[in-house]
Design a protein around this motif. Structure first.
Motif, PDB file in Angstrom:
ATOM      1  N   GLY A 109       0.780  -1.219   0.000  1.00  0.00           N
ATOM      2  CA  GLY A 109       0.000   0.000   0.000  1.00  0.00           C
ATOM      3  C   GLY A 109       0.816   1.277   0.000  1.00  0.00           C
ATOM      4  N   HIS A 110       2.122   1.197  -0.108  1.00  0.00           N
ATOM      5  CA  HIS A 110       2.935   2.404  -0.189  1.00  0.00           C
ATOM      6  C   HIS A 110       4.125   2.139  -1.116  1.00  0.00           C
ATOM      7  CE1 HIS A 110       4.926   0.062   2.966  1.00  0.00           C
ATOM      8  NE2 HIS A 110       6.030   0.702   2.650  1.00  0.00           N
ATOM      9  N   ARG A 111       4.688   3.211  -1.590  1.00  0.00           N
ATOM     10  CA  ARG A 111       5.823   3.080  -2.502  1.00  0.00           C
ATOM     11  C   ARG A 111       7.110   3.170  -1.703  1.00  0.00           C
ATOM     12  NH1 ARG A 111       4.137   2.999  -7.575  1.00  0.00           N
ATOM     13  NH2 ARG A 111       6.230   3.255  -8.378  1.00  0.00           N
ATOM     14  N   ARG A 112       8.025   2.340  -2.062  1.00  0.00           N
ATOM     15  CA  ARG A 112       9.303   2.298  -1.383  1.00  0.00           C
ATOM     16  C   ARG A 112      10.361   2.895  -2.288  1.00  0.00           C
ATOM     17  NH1 ARG A 112      12.681  -2.034   1.786  1.00  0.00           N
ATOM     18  NH2 ARG A 112      14.653  -1.408   0.912  1.00  0.00           N
ATOM     19  N   ARG A 113      11.311   3.579  -1.708  1.00  0.00           N
ATOM     20  CA  ARG A 113      12.427   4.135  -2.468  1.00  0.00           C
ATOM     21  C   ARG A 113      13.252   2.969  -3.023  1.00  0.00           C
ATOM     22  NH1 ARG A 113      15.922   9.078  -1.597  1.00  0.00           N
ATOM     23  NH2 ARG A 113      13.996   9.715  -0.660  1.00  0.00           N
ATOM     24  N   PRO A 114      13.612   3.017  -4.319  1.00  0.00           N
ATOM     25  CA  PRO A 114      14.381   1.906  -4.889  1.00  0.00           C
ATOM     26  C   PRO A 114      15.796   1.824  -4.315  1.00  0.00           C
ATOM     27  CG  PRO A 114      14.058   3.649  -6.513  1.00  0.00           C
ATOM     28  CD  PRO A 114      13.293   4.041  -5.294  1.00  0.00           C
ATOM     29  N   ASP A 115      16.271   0.596  -4.177  1.00  0.00           N
ATOM     30  CA  ASP A 115      17.655   0.356  -3.753  1.00  0.00           C
ATOM     31  C   ASP A 115      18.608   0.494  -4.939  1.00  0.00           C
ATOM     32  OD1 ASP A 115      16.913  -0.469  -1.058  1.00  0.00           O
ATOM     33  OD2 ASP A 115      16.147  -2.289  -1.996  1.00  0.00           O
ATOM     34  N   GLU A 116      18.106   0.176  -6.133  1.00  0.00           N
ATOM     35  CA  GLU A 116      18.906   0.257  -7.358  1.00  0.00           C
ATOM     36  C   GLU A 116      18.111   1.028  -8.397  1.00  0.00           C
ATOM     37  OE1 GLU A 116      19.913  -3.589  -8.915  1.00  0.00           O
ATOM     38  OE2 GLU A 116      21.116  -4.123  -7.164  1.00  0.00           O
ATOM     39  N   ILE A 117      18.819   1.851  -9.180  1.00  0.00           N
ATOM     40  CA  ILE A 117      18.191   2.578 -10.281  1.00  0.00           C
ATOM     41  C   ILE A 117      19.001   2.302 -11.538  1.00  0.00           C
ATOM     42  CG2 ILE A 117      17.499   4.808 -11.211  1.00  0.00           C
ATOM     43  CD1 ILE A 117      17.269   5.807  -8.324  1.00  0.00           C
ATOM     44  N   SER A 118      18.304   1.792 -12.546  1.00  0.00           N
ATOM     45  CA  SER A 118      18.925   1.508 -13.839  1.00  0.00           C
ATOM     46  C   SER A 118      18.224   2.324 -14.910  1.00  0.00           C
ATOM     47  CB  SER A 118      18.797   0.012 -14.168  1.00  0.00           C
ATOM     48  OG  SER A 118      19.578  -0.758 -13.302  1.00  0.00           O
ATOM     49  N   ALA A 119      18.700   2.199 -16.131  1.00  0.00           N
ATOM     50  CA  ALA A 119      18.065   2.868 -17.268  1.00  0.00           C
ATOM     51  C   ALA A 119      18.133   1.944 -18.471  1.00  0.00           C
ATOM     52  CB  ALA A 119      18.758   4.195 -17.565  1.00  0.00           C
ATOM     53  N   GLY A 120      17.116   2.053 -19.311  1.00  0.00           N
ATOM     54  CA  GLY A 120      17.068   1.216 -20.502  1.00  0.00           C
ATOM     55  C   GLY A 120      16.136   1.815 -21.528  1.00  0.00           C
ATOM     56  N   ALA A 121      15.855   1.027 -22.573  1.00  0.00           N
ATOM     57  CA  ALA A 121      15.088   1.597 -23.672  1.00  0.00           C
ATOM     58  C   ALA A 121      14.342   0.552 -24.483  1.00  0.00           C
ATOM     59  CB  ALA A 121      16.019   2.373 -24.607  1.00  0.00           C
ATOM     60  N   VAL A 122      13.236   1.040 -25.064  1.00  0.00           N
ATOM     61  CA  VAL A 122      12.591   0.362 -26.180  1.00  0.00           C
ATOM     62  C   VAL A 122      13.247   0.990 -27.406  1.00  0.00           C
ATOM     63  CG1 VAL A 122      10.436   0.039 -27.452  1.00  0.00           C
ATOM     64  CG2 VAL A 122      10.416   0.017 -24.938  1.00  0.00           C
ATOM     65  N   VAL A 123      14.076   0.208 -28.094  1.00  0.00           N
ATOM     66  CA  VAL A 123      14.813   0.708 -29.260  1.00  0.00           C
ATOM     67  C   VAL A 123      14.051   0.299 -30.511  1.00  0.00           C
ATOM     68  CG1 VAL A 123      17.006   0.710 -30.482  1.00  0.00           C
ATOM     69  CG2 VAL A 123      16.971   0.403 -28.003  1.00  0.00           C
TER      70      VAL A 123
END
Length: 153
Positions: free
Chosen positions: A7-21
């Motif tokens: 019921g609540h959002r948690r701060r992420p431990d890891e942040i990545s980035a990616g794409a629909v190419v």
């Protein structure tokens, strides 16, 4: 997802980035998918310290697919992918992947990144959602399709 069930959002431990190419194919748009083991997915990876999400997404796409960085351009942001996974040491990790819609205009060959990616392939955009292994990636593919629809002619 666990954090949604609580019921609540948690701060992420890891942040990545990616794409629909995507690229323009003969019958519409094609999307570039990567396969790691038995799972088809989108190119993505961890951000380097001080690196923007956009720069990380473009770098990871280039590294994992072999597409030249100079032939990639971001068209739009997409909904992030959020999930939890358990590391080998048992720790539960909450991860967010910032996703972007990226177009390539060249015809460079796809070259899977050694030791990380087993296969890279162009797939018609309308078939990609059925091929990807993870539900959250279908949302990104759907958003990419909606963005590209007006330009599909």
């Amino acid at each position: 997802m666990l954090e949604q069930m609580q019921g609540h959002r948690r701060r992420p431990d890891e942040i990545s980035a990616g794409a629909v190419v995507v690229r323009r194919g003969t019958d519409g748009w094609d999307v570039c998918l990567i396969r790691v083991g038995n799972a088809w997915s989108l190119p993505k990876g961890n951000r380097d310290p001080g690196e923007s999400a956009q720069a990380a997404a473009l770098r990871e796409v280039s590294e994992e697919t072999g597409l030249p960085l100079t032939e990639l351009r971001i068209l739009s942001g997409l909904p992030p992918s959020e999930y939890a996974y358990r590391r080998r040491d048992g720790k539960l990790v909450f991860k967010r992947v910032d996703l972007f819609l990226v177009e390539t205009r060249g015809n460079a060959p796809l070259i899977p990144q050694a030791d990380e990616v087993d296969e890279v392939a162009w797939v018609p955009l309308d078939e990609a959602a059925a091929r990807v292994a993870y539900k959250d990636l279908r949302a990104a593919l759907s958003a990419a399709t909606a963005f590209l629809q007006p330009a599909a002619g």
